[in-house]
Design a protein around this motif. Structure first.
Motif, PDB file in Angstrom:
ATOM      1  N   ASN A  70      14.105 -22.823   0.414  1.00  0.00           N
ATOM      2  CA  ASN A  70      13.929 -21.949  -0.746  1.00  0.00           C
ATOM      3  C   ASN A  70      15.175 -22.039  -1.621  1.00  0.00           C
ATOM      4  N   ILE A  71      15.013 -22.525  -2.857  1.00  0.00           N
ATOM      5  CA  ILE A  71      16.143 -22.700  -3.768  1.00  0.00           C
ATOM      6  C   ILE A  71      16.347 -21.432  -4.585  1.00  0.00           C
ATOM      7  N   ARG A  72      17.580 -20.906  -4.524  1.00  0.00           N
ATOM      8  CA  ARG A  72      17.946 -19.741  -5.323  1.00  0.00           C
ATOM      9  C   ARG A  72      19.069 -20.145  -6.281  1.00  0.00           C
ATOM     10  N   VAL A  73      19.030 -19.626  -7.495  1.00  0.00           N
ATOM     11  CA  VAL A  73      20.056 -19.935  -8.499  1.00  0.00           C
ATOM     12  C   VAL A  73      20.732 -18.643  -8.921  1.00  0.00           C
ATOM     13  N   THR A  74      22.048 -18.641  -8.901  1.00  0.00           N
ATOM     14  CA  THR A  74      22.829 -17.449  -9.191  1.00  0.00           C
ATOM     15  C   THR A  74      23.957 -17.789 -10.153  1.00  0.00           C
ATOM     16  N   SER A  75      24.271 -16.858 -11.069  1.00  0.00           N
ATOM     17  CA  SER A  75      25.454 -16.991 -11.917  1.00  0.00           C
ATOM     18  C   SER A  75      26.428 -15.865 -11.582  1.00  0.00           C
ATOM     19  N   LEU A  76      27.564 -15.826 -12.265  1.00  0.00           N
ATOM     20  CA  LEU A  76      28.599 -14.845 -11.971  1.00  0.00           C
ATOM     21  C   LEU A  76      28.350 -13.523 -12.697  1.00  0.00           C
ATOM     22  N   ASP A  77      28.874 -12.451 -12.129  1.00  0.00           N
ATOM     23  CA  ASP A  77      28.808 -11.145 -12.780  1.00  0.00           C
ATOM     24  C   ASP A  77      29.810 -11.054 -13.930  1.00  0.00           C
ATOM     25  N   LYS A  78      30.941 -11.749 -13.793  1.00  0.00           N
ATOM     26  CA  LYS A  78      31.920 -11.809 -14.876  1.00  0.00           C
ATOM     27  C   LYS A  78      32.683 -13.120 -14.778  1.00  0.00           C
ATOM     28  N   GLY A  79      33.282 -13.515 -15.910  1.00  0.00           N
ATOM     29  CA  GLY A  79      33.986 -14.786 -15.966  1.00  0.00           C
ATOM     30  C   GLY A  79      33.704 -15.478 -17.284  1.00  0.00           C
ATOM     31  N   PRO A  80      34.155 -16.715 -17.455  1.00  0.00           N
ATOM     32  CA  PRO A  80      33.906 -17.449 -18.696  1.00  0.00           C
ATOM     33  C   PRO A  80      32.418 -17.753 -18.871  1.00  0.00           C
ATOM     34  N   ILE A  81      31.980 -17.920 -20.125  1.00  0.00           N
ATOM     35  CA  ILE A  81      30.571 -18.229 -20.376  1.00  0.00           C
ATOM     36  C   ILE A  81      30.274 -19.711 -20.208  1.00  0.00           C
ATOM     37  N   SER A  82      31.327 -20.519 -20.143  1.00  0.00           N
ATOM     38  CA  SER A  82      31.159 -21.944 -19.869  1.00  0.00           C
ATOM     39  C   SER A  82      32.465 -22.460 -19.276  1.00  0.00           C
ATOM     40  N   ILE A  83      32.402 -23.609 -18.626  1.00  0.00           N
ATOM     41  CA  ILE A  83      33.586 -24.224 -18.025  1.00  0.00           C
ATOM     42  C   ILE A  83      33.880 -25.512 -18.780  1.00  0.00           C
ATOM     43  N   GLU A  84      34.952 -25.498 -19.576  1.00  0.00           N
ATOM     44  CA  GLU A  84      35.298 -26.674 -20.369  1.00  0.00           C
ATOM     45  C   GLU A  84      36.790 -26.995 -20.312  1.00  0.00           C
ATOM     46  N   SER A  85      37.516 -26.324 -19.423  1.00  0.00           N
ATOM     47  CA  SER A  85      38.952 -26.533 -19.322  1.00  0.00           C
ATOM     48  C   SER A  85      39.423 -26.087 -17.947  1.00  0.00           C
ATOM     49  N   GLU A  86      40.646 -26.478 -17.617  1.00  0.00           N
ATOM     50  CA  GLU A  86      41.240 -26.009 -16.371  1.00  0.00           C
ATOM     51  C   GLU A  86      41.439 -24.487 -16.413  1.00  0.00           C
ATOM     52  N   TYR A  87      41.753 -23.987 -17.585  1.00  0.00           N
ATOM     53  CA  TYR A  87      41.906 -22.540 -17.776  1.00  0.00           C
ATOM     54  C   TYR A  87      40.622 -21.825 -17.392  1.00  0.00           C
ATOM     55  N   ASP A  88      39.474 -22.337 -17.866  1.00  0.00           N
ATOM     56  CA  ASP A  88      38.184 -21.750 -17.506  1.00  0.00           C
ATOM     57  C   ASP A  88      37.953 -21.804 -16.001  1.00  0.00           C
ATOM     58  N   GLU A  89      38.324 -22.922 -15.396  1.00  0.00           N
ATOM     59  CA  GLU A  89      38.124 -23.082 -13.955  1.00  0.00           C
ATOM     60  C   GLU A  89      38.913 -22.038 -13.168  1.00  0.00           C
ATOM     61  N   VAL A  90      40.171 -21.810 -13.571  1.00  0.00           N
ATOM     62  CA  VAL A  90      41.018 -20.844 -12.869  1.00  0.00           C
ATOM     63  C   VAL A  90      40.472 -19.434 -13.036  1.00  0.00           C
ATOM     64  N   LEU A  91      39.987 -19.106 -14.242  1.00  0.00           N
ATOM     65  CA  LEU A  91      39.401 -17.792 -14.466  1.00  0.00           C
ATOM     66  C   LEU A  91      38.153 -17.576 -13.605  1.00  0.00           C
ATOM     67  N   ALA A  92      37.376 -18.614 -13.453  1.00  0.00           N
ATOM     68  CA  ALA A  92      36.114 -18.502 -12.728  1.00  0.00           C
ATOM     69  C   ALA A  92      36.294 -18.492 -11.216  1.00  0.00           C
ATOM     70  N   SER A  93      37.334 -19.151 -10.706  1.00  0.00           N
ATOM     71  CA  SER A  93      37.468 -19.389  -9.267  1.00  0.00           C
ATOM     72  C   SER A  93      37.399 -18.129  -8.404  1.00  0.00           C
ATOM     73  N   PRO A  94      38.154 -17.045  -8.715  1.00  0.00           N
ATOM     74  CA  PRO A  94      38.061 -15.851  -7.848  1.00  0.00           C
ATOM     75  C   PRO A  94      36.650 -15.266  -7.790  1.00  0.00           C
ATOM     76  N   GLU A  95      35.947 -15.308  -8.938  1.00  0.00           N
ATOM     77  CA  GLU A  95      34.578 -14.782  -8.969  1.00  0.00           C
ATOM     78  C   GLU A  95      33.623 -15.678  -8.195  1.00  0.00           C
ATOM     79  N   VAL A  96      33.868 -16.981  -8.239  1.00  0.00           N
ATOM     80  CA  VAL A  96      33.055 -17.923  -7.466  1.00  0.00           C
ATOM     81  C   VAL A  96      33.197 -17.639  -5.980  1.00  0.00           C
ATOM     82  N   ILE A  97      34.429 -17.432  -5.533  1.00  0.00           N
ATOM     83  CA  ILE A  97      34.676 -17.167  -4.111  1.00  0.00           C
ATOM     84  C   ILE A  97      33.989 -15.876  -3.680  1.00  0.00           C
TER      85      ILE A  97
END
Length: 230
Positions: free
Chosen positions: A33-60
Motif C-alpha cells: 500500500n503506497i502512501r504519500v506524505t508531505s511536511l507540516d512545515k518547511g520550505p515549499i520546494s527544495i532548490e538549494s542546500e539552504y532549503d535542504e537544511v531547513l527541511a531536514s529536521p522536519e523530514v526526520i
C-alpha cells in the motif's frame, strides 16, 4: 499488507496526488500500500542546500512518525535527499533516497551519466554531492513550482537530453522528483539512450528491499546515542 511511504519533504501537498498516481501505475506489488506524505512545515520546494537544511529536521520528525504509524519502508522524495542519512541511522526500516537509487541504477546502464535538474542555482550543490559520479549536470531553467506546466517541461527536457547526448553522456538521470507526467518512453526512444526517472528507481528499490526483508546496515548506519536534546 505492507505500507511503503513516499515522503515529499516540502510544506505543500500539491504533488502528493500526482506522485501517488504515478507510483501506483508502475508498482508491481499488489500487497504493498503506497502512501504519500508531505511536511507540516518547511520550505515549499527544495532548490538549494539552504532549503535542504531547513527541511531536514522536519523530514526526520515525519519519518519517525511514519515508522510509528506502521510504515515498512520510506522513500525520501527529493533529489537533494534532506535528512536521508540521519533517517537511515534513526529508523529500523529501509529508507531510500531519490538520488542514490537513480544514480545507482544509471551506473548499471552507462558510464557517462548526465543529470537534468531544475534551475541553474541548483546545479553546484548536485556537483558537490555527486562529484565524479556524473559527467555533466544541466538545468531545465524551470523552477520546481512551475514543473506542472508539462508542455514547457517536455520541450526543455527534450532539448536538455539532446545537449547531454552531444556532450558524450550515455545515460540520463532526471534530477527532480517533480518531473512527471511526461511520455518518458517516447523521449527515450527519440534520444536513443536510457532515461532514469527517480520515482521509478526509488520505488522499485524500496519494493525489492521489502520483498527481501532488507534494510540499511546498522554497522554502516548505527543508531544514534540516546541522549536528551535541549
Amino acid at each position: 499488507m505492507a505500507f511503503l511511504d513516499i515522503l515529499i519533504p516540502v510544506s505543500t501537498g500539491v504533488w502528493n496526488e500526482s506522485v501517488k498516481s504515478a507510483a501506483e501505475k508502475i508498482s508491481k506489488k499488489e500487497e504493498i500500500n503506497i502512501r504519500v506524505t508531505s511536511l507540516d512545515k518547511g520550505p515549499i520546494s527544495i532548490e538549494s542546500e539552504y532549503d535542504e537544511v531547513l527541511a531536514s529536521p522536519e523530514v526526520i520528525k515525519k519519518a519517525e512518525q511514519l515508522e510509528k504509524d506502521q510504515s515498512d519502508g520510506i522513500i525520501i522524495y527529493c533529489f537533494g535527499e534532506p535528512g536521508l542519512e540521519a533517517c537511515k541511522e534513526k529508523l529500523s526500516i529501509p529508507v531510500v533516497g531519490l538520488r542514490e537509487s537513480a544514480v545507482s541504477m544509471a551506473r548499471l546502464l552507462g558510464q557517462n551519466i548526465g543529470v537534468i535538474s531544475t534551475i541553474p542555482s541548483a546545479i553546484p550543490r548536485h556537483y558537490r554531492d555527486l562529484k565524479n559520479d556524473v559527467r555533466k549536470i544541466i538545468p531545465l531553467n524551470i523552477s520546481v513550482t512551475d514543473l506542472t506546466n508539462y508542455s514547457n517541461v517536455e520541450t526543455s527536457l527534450r532539448e536538455g537530453a539532446k545537449e547531454l547526448l552531444n556532450c558524450g553522456c550515455d545515460v540520463i538521470v532526471l534530477g527532480c522528483g517533480s518531473i512527471l507526467n511526461i511520455e518518458f518512453g517516447k523521449l527515450q526512444d527519440e534520444i536513443g539512450i536510457p532515461i532514469i526517472v527517480p520515482l521509478y528507481s526509488s520505488l522499485f528499490v524500496c519494493e525489492y528491499f521489502l520483498q527481501c526483508n532488507l534494510k540499511q546496515s546498522k554497522v554502516a548506519y548505527p543508531f544514534p546515542p540516546n541522549k536528551p536534546v535541549k
